[in-house]
Design a protein around this motif. Structure first.
Motif: not given
Length: 337
Positions: A21-25
């Motif tokens: 979630m951190i990577s894609i957001s």
């Protein structure tokens, strides 16, 4: 569909989820890089097992290859920030960033680590590696990619994923090369639309989860093991249906997203690319049928040494999933008419 979670590893599953979630957001490349690093450090404890030398070796190989890709990605990010106004170098930096992300997801021609690591993992960890671990690199790649470079990568994935499965006796390695071949379809879908990529990825994850569950249920890792196992005819039918669906043979549900991708590619005049994708999928279907040959063609019970006992609740779940796989294309065809 798999063995129950170990309570000690639940923490790492949560970290694995939130790191994606951190990577894609994230709104910066550094944030994406940090998310990928957290994802790497959370996945290694899940695959590592001190009682098994193969998993320890696989976790070490995975760490080294992912670290090389991360260093290359970080170097390209810094280089891009330093040469922001140099448009001539931007194209080369784009290709380098794409190569780093492709290496992280195990794409050809950076796939040298993928089959070896798959061989040392359990079926549940293989499922995570073939599905969840591809989400972050794929979405980051969709933000910033070179179109011509990506077409070459699609051709590489399609050919290597099909040809690499020859002369393999390990089912896990065959599934790894199948994942590489399916990656070519995912990248093609990503070039067309992110929604189409998500649809293909969801169906691929559904089918690969059924296959990993079945192989884990009967505890099979090599093709010749199927010769010695006295399996129920229903299990053989489930294996055959889901393998053919994974290969994209109509009328199974696995053909539906490939059908959409073929239509889009043909409408955009990618005739040679479409021909390569279809022909390599036919080769992959032959490899899938080879897996089932031993269990279907040799039915003499005196040759079967091992009797498989299966829990009813697990078996019913797999039957229901296979019914969806079998009737899915027919239902979806009527739905879109």
């Amino acid at each position: 569909m798999f063995s129950p979670f170990n309570s000690n590893k639940m923490f790492f599953f949560f970290i694995l989820f939130f790191s994606t979630m951190i990577s894609i957001s994230s709104n910066s490349w550094f944030g994406c890089w940090i998310g990928l690093e957290i994802n790497l450090l959370s996945f290694i404890p899940l695959i590592n097992n001190s009682n098994n030398m193969l998993t320890s070796e696989a976790s070490l190989k995975y760490f080294l290859t992912q670290t090389i890709a991360s260093i290359n990605l970080l170097f390209c990010i810094i280089f891009k920030m330093m040469l922001m106004k140099n448009f001539e170098m931007n194209n080369y930096i784009m290709i380098m960033i794409n190569s780093s992300l492709l290496m992280k997801m195990g794409s050809a021609p950076f796939h040298f680590w993928f089959p070896n690591i798959v061989e040392g993992l359990s079926w549940f960890n293989n499922f995570i590696l073939m599905t969840w671990q591809k989400i972050s690199p794929m979405i980051l790649l969709s933000y910033y990619y070179n179109n011509n470079f990506l077409i070459i990568i699609i051709i590489f994935n399609s050919i290597i994923g099909a040809i690499g499965g020859f002369n393999q006796t390990s089912i896990r390695k065959l599934m790894a090369f199948s994942s590489i071949n399916n990656l070519s379809w995912m990248l093609s879908a990503m070039m067309i639309s992110e929604n189409l990529w998500m649809f293909y990825f969801f169906l691929y994850s559904f089918l690969i989860s059924i296959m990993c569950s079945l192989f884990s249920l009967i505890n099979v890792f090599f093709i010749n093991q199927l010769f010695f196992i006295n399996m129920n005819y229903m299990i053989k039918l489930l294996l055959l249906i889901n393998l053919l669906s994974l290969g994209g043979l109509p009328p199974f549900i696995g053909f539906f997203p490939k059908w959409i991708i073929i239509n889009f590619l043909m409408n955009n005049n990618f005739y040679s690319l479409t021909f390569i994708l279809i022909m390599m999928s036919l080769i992959l279907l032959f490899l899938y049928i080879r897996i089932m040959y031993s269990s279907i063609m040799f039915n003499y019970l005196k040759l079967k040494w091992i009797k498989i006992k299966i829990k009813n609740n697990m078996f019913h779940t797999l039957i229901f999933s296979s019914i969806i796989s079998f009737w899915g294309l027919t239902l979806s065809t009527f739905f879109f008419m």
